[in-house]
Motif scaffolding. Structure first.
Motif, PDB file in Angstrom:
ATOM      1  N   UNK A  77      73.181  30.662  79.653  1.00 24.73           N
ATOM      2  CA  UNK A  77      73.067  31.601  78.545  1.00 24.73           C
ATOM      3  C   UNK A  77      71.758  31.366  77.796  1.00 24.73           C
ATOM      4  N   UNK A  78      71.121  32.436  77.374  1.00 18.52           N
ATOM      5  CA  UNK A  78      69.901  32.365  76.579  1.00 18.52           C
ATOM      6  C   UNK A  78      70.185  32.903  75.185  1.00 18.52           C
ATOM      7  N   UNK A  79      69.646  32.199  74.192  1.00 17.80           N
ATOM      8  CA  UNK A  79      69.872  32.629  72.814  1.00 17.80           C
ATOM      9  C   UNK A  79      68.563  32.568  72.044  1.00 17.80           C
ATOM     10  N   UNK A  93      66.964  32.217  67.732  1.00 13.95           N
ATOM     11  CA  UNK A  93      67.157  32.109  66.295  1.00 13.95           C
ATOM     12  C   UNK A  93      66.245  33.147  65.663  1.00 13.95           C
ATOM     13  N   UNK A 120      61.146  35.015  65.749  1.00 13.75           N
ATOM     14  CA  UNK A 120      62.214  34.764  66.721  1.00 13.75           C
ATOM     15  C   UNK A 120      61.856  33.545  67.559  1.00 13.75           C
ATOM     16  N   UNK A 121      62.815  32.627  67.692  1.00  8.01           N
ATOM     17  CA  UNK A 121      62.552  31.407  68.448  1.00  8.01           C
ATOM     18  C   UNK A 121      63.629  31.204  69.511  1.00  8.01           C
ATOM     19  N   UNK A 122      63.163  31.019  70.738  1.00 13.15           N
ATOM     20  CA  UNK A 122      64.033  30.798  71.899  1.00 13.15           C
ATOM     21  C   UNK A 122      64.851  29.520  71.701  1.00 13.15           C
ATOM     22  N   UNK A 123      66.148  29.569  71.981  1.00 14.08           N
ATOM     23  CA  UNK A 123      67.000  28.388  71.777  1.00 14.08           C
ATOM     24  C   UNK A 123      68.192  28.405  72.729  1.00 14.08           C
ATOM     25  N   UNK A 124      68.838  27.260  72.827  1.00 16.00           N
ATOM     26  CA  UNK A 124      70.074  27.191  73.608  1.00 16.00           C
ATOM     27  C   UNK A 124      71.245  27.637  72.726  1.00 16.00           C
ATOM     28  N   UNK A 157      72.677  24.818  70.322  1.00 14.47           N
ATOM     29  CA  UNK A 157      71.949  24.579  69.072  1.00 14.47           C
ATOM     30  C   UNK A 157      72.224  25.694  68.063  1.00 14.47           C
ATOM     31  N   UNK A 169      73.965  25.120  64.446  1.00 14.11           N
ATOM     32  CA  UNK A 169      73.245  25.539  63.233  1.00 14.11           C
ATOM     33  C   UNK A 169      74.042  26.604  62.477  1.00 14.11           C
TER      34      UNK A 169
END
Lengths: 189, 189
Positions: free
Chosen positions: A85-87, A89, A110-114, A117, A121
Motif C-alpha cells: 500500500x502507498x500513502x 501525508x 504532500x509527502x510519500x509515506x507508508x 506511519x 501519526x
C-alpha cells in the motif's frame, strides 16, 4: 475517498505478522493492512495512549511539524502495487494565508509515506485518515455479520482468523460486496 | 562538547538489551547507551545501509525536514537524569539569510529528542552527533587496551561483555580516566 479508523490490531497467526484492521466509515467494510512487528508495537502504544516520559519517534516528527508552522491536514492511503500500500501525508503551510491561498498560492505539501506511519501519526494527532475508493473496492472486506456496537465488533475480532478470512476473500471474491458504486466523501484536494 | 560516531551495536546479554557504543572522536573513550529492541533494529538497518523501497519512519522525518527548507545542523546528547540520556536536534532554518542571522535573527530551532532517534538520523543524514563533556566525564569508559585500527576494535567488541564492563565501571570508577579536563570542541551554539 472515505474516512477510515483503526478498529483493531490483530496477529495473522499463519505468517505471524501483525495486521491492522481499518474500518471504513459509514460502511461495514474492513481494510486489513499487514505491518511490521516494530510498527505494530508503536501502533499499539498509540492506540492505548500509553504515556512516555520521552518523545517517541512519531512524537518527535509531530513536534518538528508543529515547530515549523505546519498542520497535518490529512493522510491518504491512495494506491496498491505488488501487494504494497502507498500513502501520503498532506501538510498545510500555516504561513500561507487564506487570501494568498485564494490567489493561487498552494498551501499544501504532500509527502510519500507508508500506511503504518500515517496510521500512527493519525492516532497521535487526530488528523483524519482517508482511503481511496479503488482500494476499498479491491482490498476491503464487507462484514455483513458484524453488528453496529463496539462490543459486537470486539467479539468479531476475538473470533477472527485473519488468514482464513483473507483466503476466503481471494478464493471467493463474489462473496464480498463491491464498494465502487458507493457515493464519495467530498475530495477537497 | 565532542563529536561521536557509532562504533558498534551490541547486545547486553544479561539484560538482553541492545547497547550502542559511541566512540568519542580523538579519544579512546566509549559511551555506551542502552536502547530499545525496535530502535536497535532500525539503527542496524541504518548502519548497514540496507536499501528499502518505501520510506522508513526516519526517512519520512528527513523528507519532511528537507521539504521545509530546513537543514539538520547537529545532534547533541546533552544530559543524563535517572539513567536516561537527553538529547536534542538542532535544525537550521535555511530561509533565514546570513545577513538576517548577523542582524540577530535566530536561524536555529532546537527540538528535544531521544539519543536513539538522533543517532539513527545522524547515520542517515551524515549530520554530526556531539556529546556534552559532563556526560563524557561521568558516563564514558576509556579503553586503553584498544588499538587504533578498525580490526582491533572489532576484536574488542567481539570479546566484549558489556554487563561486566558496566559493573566494573560502577565498582571501580578510578580505573577509568576522567575526561573532564580535556580541551573542548568549539561550541558554536
Amino acid at each position: 475517498m472515505k474516512k477510515a479508523v483503526v478498529k483493531a490490531l490483530v496477529l495473522d497467526k499463519v505468517s505471524n505478522t501483525p495486521v491492522v484492521l481499518l474500518g471504513i466509515e459509514n460502511t461495514k467494510k474492513i481494510l486489513p493492512i499487514w505491518i511490521g512487528a516494530c510498527e505494530a508495537s508503536v501502533m499499539a502504544i498509540a492506540i492505548e495512549r500509553v504515556p512516555f516520559e520521552r518523545p517517541l519517534t512519531h512524537d518527535l516528527m509531530i513536534r518538528i511539524i508543529d515547530e515549523l508552522s505546519l498542520k497535518i491536514e490529512r493522510f491518504v492511503i491512495h494506491s496498491i502495487k505488488d501487494n504494497v500500500f502507498y500513502a501520503k501525508i498532506v501538510l498545510r503551510d500555516l504561513t500561507v494565508s487564506e487570501q494568498e491561498a485564494s490567489e493561487g498560492v498552494n498551501p499544501f505539501i504532500e509527502i510519500d509515506a507508508r500506511p503504518s506511519d500515517c496510521i500512527i501519526l493519525s492516532l497521535k494527532t487526530g488528523a483524519p485518515l482517508y482511503v481511496a475508493n479503488e482500494i476499498i473496492a479491491t482490498e476491503a472486506i464487507t462484514l455483513e455479520e458484524i453488528g453496529e456496537s463496539e462490543e459486537e465488533f470486539k467479539k468479531f475480532v476475538e473470533d477472527l482468523d485473519i488468514s482464513e478470512f483473507k483466503k476466503l476473500l481471494n478464493e471467493h471474491p463474489e462473496k464480498f460486496e463491491d464498494s465502487s458504486n458507493e457515493p464519495d466523501e467530498p475530495n477537497d484536494e
